[in-house]
Enzyme design. Structure first.
Site, PDB file in Angstrom:
ATOM      1  N   ARG A  76       0.865  -1.188   0.000  1.00  0.00           N
ATOM      2  CA  ARG A  76       0.000   0.000   0.000  1.00  0.00           C
ATOM      3  C   ARG A  76       0.901   1.236   0.000  1.00  0.00           C
ATOM      4  O   ARG A  76       1.681   1.443   0.933  1.00  0.00           O
ATOM      5  CB  ARG A  76      -0.899  -0.016   1.238  1.00  0.00           C
ATOM      6  CG  ARG A  76      -1.704   1.246   1.372  1.00  0.00           C
ATOM      7  CD  ARG A  76      -2.635   1.254   2.570  1.00  0.00           C
ATOM      8  NE  ARG A  76      -3.236   2.572   2.584  1.00  0.00           N
ATOM      9  CZ  ARG A  76      -3.281   3.390   3.626  1.00  0.00           C
ATOM     10  NH1 ARG A  76      -2.789   3.015   4.805  1.00  0.00           N
ATOM     11  NH2 ARG A  76      -3.797   4.586   3.507  1.00  0.00           N
ATOM     12  N   HIS A 120      -2.823  11.026   0.685  1.00  0.00           N
ATOM     13  CA  HIS A 120      -2.265  10.817   2.038  1.00  0.00           C
ATOM     14  C   HIS A 120      -1.580  12.132   2.433  1.00  0.00           C
ATOM     15  O   HIS A 120      -0.367  12.176   2.651  1.00  0.00           O
ATOM     16  CB  HIS A 120      -1.308   9.618   2.032  1.00  0.00           C
ATOM     17  CG  HIS A 120      -1.015   9.036   3.386  1.00  0.00           C
ATOM     18  ND1 HIS A 120      -1.142   7.693   3.674  1.00  0.00           N
ATOM     19  CD2 HIS A 120      -0.590   9.615   4.535  1.00  0.00           C
ATOM     20  CE1 HIS A 120      -0.795   7.470   4.936  1.00  0.00           C
ATOM     21  NE2 HIS A 120      -0.455   8.617   5.483  1.00  0.00           N
ATOM     22  N   GLU A 165      -7.255   8.663   6.381  1.00  0.00           N
ATOM     23  CA  GLU A 165      -7.475   9.325   7.668  1.00  0.00           C
ATOM     24  C   GLU A 165      -7.984  10.755   7.541  1.00  0.00           C
ATOM     25  O   GLU A 165      -7.293  11.714   7.924  1.00  0.00           O
ATOM     26  CB  GLU A 165      -6.184   9.295   8.502  1.00  0.00           C
ATOM     27  CG  GLU A 165      -5.645   7.896   8.742  1.00  0.00           C
ATOM     28  CD  GLU A 165      -4.402   7.858   9.634  1.00  0.00           C
ATOM     29  OE1 GLU A 165      -3.850   8.928   9.928  1.00  0.00           O
ATOM     30  OE2 GLU A 165      -3.989   6.762  10.022  1.00  0.00           O
ATOM     31  N   ASN A 296      -7.291   1.963  10.067  1.00  0.00           N
ATOM     32  CA  ASN A 296      -5.979   2.160  10.686  1.00  0.00           C
ATOM     33  C   ASN A 296      -6.178   2.144  12.187  1.00  0.00           C
ATOM     34  O   ASN A 296      -6.941   2.947  12.727  1.00  0.00           O
ATOM     35  CB  ASN A 296      -5.366   3.504  10.268  1.00  0.00           C
ATOM     36  CG  ASN A 296      -5.005   3.538   8.793  1.00  0.00           C
ATOM     37  OD1 ASN A 296      -5.120   2.534   8.096  1.00  0.00           O
ATOM     38  ND2 ASN A 296      -4.561   4.687   8.328  1.00  0.00           N
ATOM     39  N   TYR A 298      -4.286   2.071  15.979  1.00  0.00           N
ATOM     40  CA  TYR A 298      -3.087   2.214  16.805  1.00  0.00           C
ATOM     41  C   TYR A 298      -3.392   2.156  18.300  1.00  0.00           C
ATOM     42  O   TYR A 298      -2.633   1.591  19.057  1.00  0.00           O
ATOM     43  CB  TYR A 298      -2.353   3.523  16.476  1.00  0.00           C
ATOM     44  CG  TYR A 298      -1.729   3.481  15.109  1.00  0.00           C
ATOM     45  CD1 TYR A 298      -0.471   2.925  14.920  1.00  0.00           C
ATOM     46  CD2 TYR A 298      -2.410   3.953  13.980  1.00  0.00           C
ATOM     47  CE1 TYR A 298       0.112   2.850  13.662  1.00  0.00           C
ATOM     48  CE2 TYR A 298      -1.849   3.880  12.722  1.00  0.00           C
ATOM     49  CZ  TYR A 298      -0.584   3.331  12.565  1.00  0.00           C
ATOM     50  OH  TYR A 298      -0.028   3.247  11.319  1.00  0.00           O
ATOM     51  N   GLU A 356      -3.501  -0.081   8.195  1.00  0.00           N
ATOM     52  CA  GLU A 356      -2.315   0.307   8.967  1.00  0.00           C
ATOM     53  C   GLU A 356      -2.446  -0.229  10.375  1.00  0.00           C
ATOM     54  O   GLU A 356      -3.490  -0.091  11.012  1.00  0.00           O
ATOM     55  CB  GLU A 356      -2.170   1.834   9.102  1.00  0.00           C
ATOM     56  CG  GLU A 356      -1.642   2.537   7.893  1.00  0.00           C
ATOM     57  CD  GLU A 356      -1.495   4.041   8.121  1.00  0.00           C
ATOM     58  OE1 GLU A 356      -1.245   4.469   9.269  1.00  0.00           O
ATOM     59  OE2 GLU A 356      -1.658   4.778   7.144  1.00  0.00           O
TER      60      GLU A 356
HETATM   61  O1  IFM Z   1       2.760   7.688   9.942  1.00  0.00           O
HETATM   62  C1  IFM Z   1       1.380   7.704  10.127  1.00  0.00           C
HETATM   63  C2  IFM Z   1       0.651   7.518   8.813  1.00  0.00           C
HETATM   64  O2  IFM Z   1       1.032   8.453   7.868  1.00  0.00           O
HETATM   65  C3  IFM Z   1      -0.833   7.658   9.039  1.00  0.00           C
HETATM   66  N1  IFM Z   1      -1.283   6.802  10.097  1.00  0.00           N
HETATM   67  C4  IFM Z   1      -0.547   6.793  11.335  1.00  0.00           C
HETATM   68  C5  IFM Z   1       0.932   6.621  11.068  1.00  0.00           C
HETATM   69  C6  IFM Z   1       1.706   6.639  12.402  1.00  0.00           C
HETATM   70  O3  IFM Z   1       1.490   7.846  13.065  1.00  0.00           O
END
Ligand code: IFM
Length: 453
Positions: A76, A120, A165, A296, A298, A356
């Site tokens: 990706r 992006h 995002e 995504n 985290y 992600e």
């Molecule tokens: O590096 C970023 C990415 O560009 C977008 N999502 C989160 C990642 C980590 O912060």
């Protein structure tokens, strides 16, 4: 029992143009808002920028060869709008299109599935000066750009992500001010930007489908499950407010529910929301039928209402033994499971890709050049296990992209954060796969997680 993933499950990594390419003013590329922002003193933690980054613009063949050697099945990447249309609208830069076209050919020749993100975050500076995302015209310009790129690559790229995002673009860019263009407390602009991002996504979907027959088209959201610091009503409501701001503001209109009424009421009362932004037909466009939702993941949000009287001490803090990454983010794999299940049960996307997930740790090479990033292996193993549980619960999860292929430019944190499976020595641009890269290769080969015990 080995935890096996479904046949055809797609394993890969993700990157973004500004974070890896470099060549910021080369071969006809125009300036982006991130070039301008990073070149502005005091915006980036280590005063760095993406001018060279990982020099991927010149080293992409080596990077594709590494992906192949490490057994990846998909890649990706994002396309830099100002590389292919330097002024946002206007003349096309053929050299930019050629770069991506060669990359795609090389990926396919290496047996990798290309997954392209159209936006992006690197908006052409000229398009920003023409109003940027708070202006409806930028949504129109995005559709022209999407048309151009998918005409050029749509015969070979069959997985398209419109935006990465949108929360970050709108709210980090206009409300929190940490990201380009770096405005604070401009709620009206943040909300207008979010609507135009969603609108441009919806308008682009049929254009992409026309230019790329048989392609899967979707959008990627960064989503944050909410836990509560205590079982109090105050914390519940704080969690609901956060969920509306971060998650439902994007999910609800994308899945045909319009903007969430509680947030519209709140933003209207505060004078942030202009209902005239949403014109007849907009909500139908935003809710365009898509093939997948990109997620995504985290971390989670721990909701706590600081003001509420019924939240007086002591509150039960639900994460006493949490571990934290170098980004200062709590590690919480169960949040991925919760999030995937919620999306499936509440919104029913046809498919989900984790587009992600990954972790920043500063581990570097030892004297022998080995990078023993055991904490990353544990992090990924725990998150893959959460994804596997979601699959068992019936979630239509179709693939997983680790962030990131390479250590790279982490936006406002500059080069202080290393998310890569591959270490980058920025002085020499030497790439060194970390232990996690070999561990990931073995997971992909087995299409299963190693035994727990
Ligand atoms: O590096 C970023 C990415 O560009 C977008 N999502 C989160 C990642 C980590 O912060």
């Amino acid at each position: 029992m080995p935890r096996t993933f479904p046949p055809g499950f797609l394993w890969g990594t993700a990157t973004a143009a500004y974070q890896i390419e470099g060549a910021w003013a080369e071969a006809g590329k125009g300036e982006s808002i991130w070039d301008r922002f990073a070149h502005t003193p005091s915006k980036i933690e280590d005063a760095s920028h993406g001018d060279t980054a990982c020099d991927h613009y010149h080293r992409w063949r080596e990077d594709v060869a590494l992906m192949k050697a490490l057994g990846h099945q998909a890649y990706r990447f994002s396309i830099a709008w100002p590389r292919v249309r330097p002024q946002g609208r206007g003349p096309v830069n053929e050299a930019g299109l050629d770069f991506y076209s060669q990359l795609v050919d090389d990926l396919l020749a290496a047996g990798l599935t290309p997954v392209a993100t159209l936006y992006h975050w690197d908006l052409p500076q000229a398009q920003f000066e023409a109003g940027g995302w708070p202006a409806r015209a930028t949504a129109e310009a995005f559709v022209e750009y999407a048309d151009l790129v998918t005409r050029a690559l749509g015969d070979r790229v069959k997985h398209w992500i419109t935006h990465n995002e949108p929360w970050c673009i709108a709210f980090l860019g206009y409300q929190i001010g940490e990201h380009a263009p770096g405005y604070k407390d401009e709620w009206g602009n943040a909300l207008a930007a979010s609507h135009h991002l969603l609108l441009s996504h919806g308008w682009a979907v049929p254009v992409i489908r026309r230019n790329s027959p048989g392609a899967e088209v979707g959008i990627t959201l960064n989503l944050v499950p909410v836990s509560h610091a205590s079982p109090s009503a105050a914390d519940y409501h704080a969690g609901r407010r956060f969920d509306g701001y971060f998650n439902r503001w994007f999910l609800d209109p994308l899945f045909g529910r319009g903007y969430p009424a509680d947030k519209v009421a709140e933003y209207t009362a505060l004078g942030h929301w202009d209902p005239a932004l949403v014109r007849p037909g907009d909500l139908e466009a935003v809710a365009a039928d898509t093939d997948f939702l990109g997620v995504n993941y985290y971390n989670r949000h721990l909701a706590r209402d600081e003001q509420a009287p019924d939240n007086a001490p002591p509150v039960e803090f639900l994460a006493p033994r949490s571990e934290w990454t170098d980004m200062g983010w709590e590690i919480y794999p169960d949040g991925l499971y919760q999030l995937l299940c919620r999306l499936h049960f509440e919104y029913q996307p046809r498919k989900i890709y984790v587009t992600e997930n990954g972790v920043s740790y500063g581990d570097g090479p030892d004297a022998q050049g080995r990078i023993a990033d055991t904490r990353r292996i544990r992090y990924l193993g725990d998150h893959f296990a959460a994804a596997h549980r979601a699959l068992q619960a019936g979630v239509p999860l179709a693939g997983y992209f680790v962030w990131s292929l390479l250590d790279n430019f982490e936006w406002a944190r500059g080069y202080t954060q290393r998310f890569g499976l591959i270490y980058v020595d920025y002085a020499t641009q030497r790439r060194l796969p970390k232990d996690s890269a070999y561990w990931y290769r073995d997971v992909i080969r087995a299409n299963a997680l190693p035994d727990e015990g």
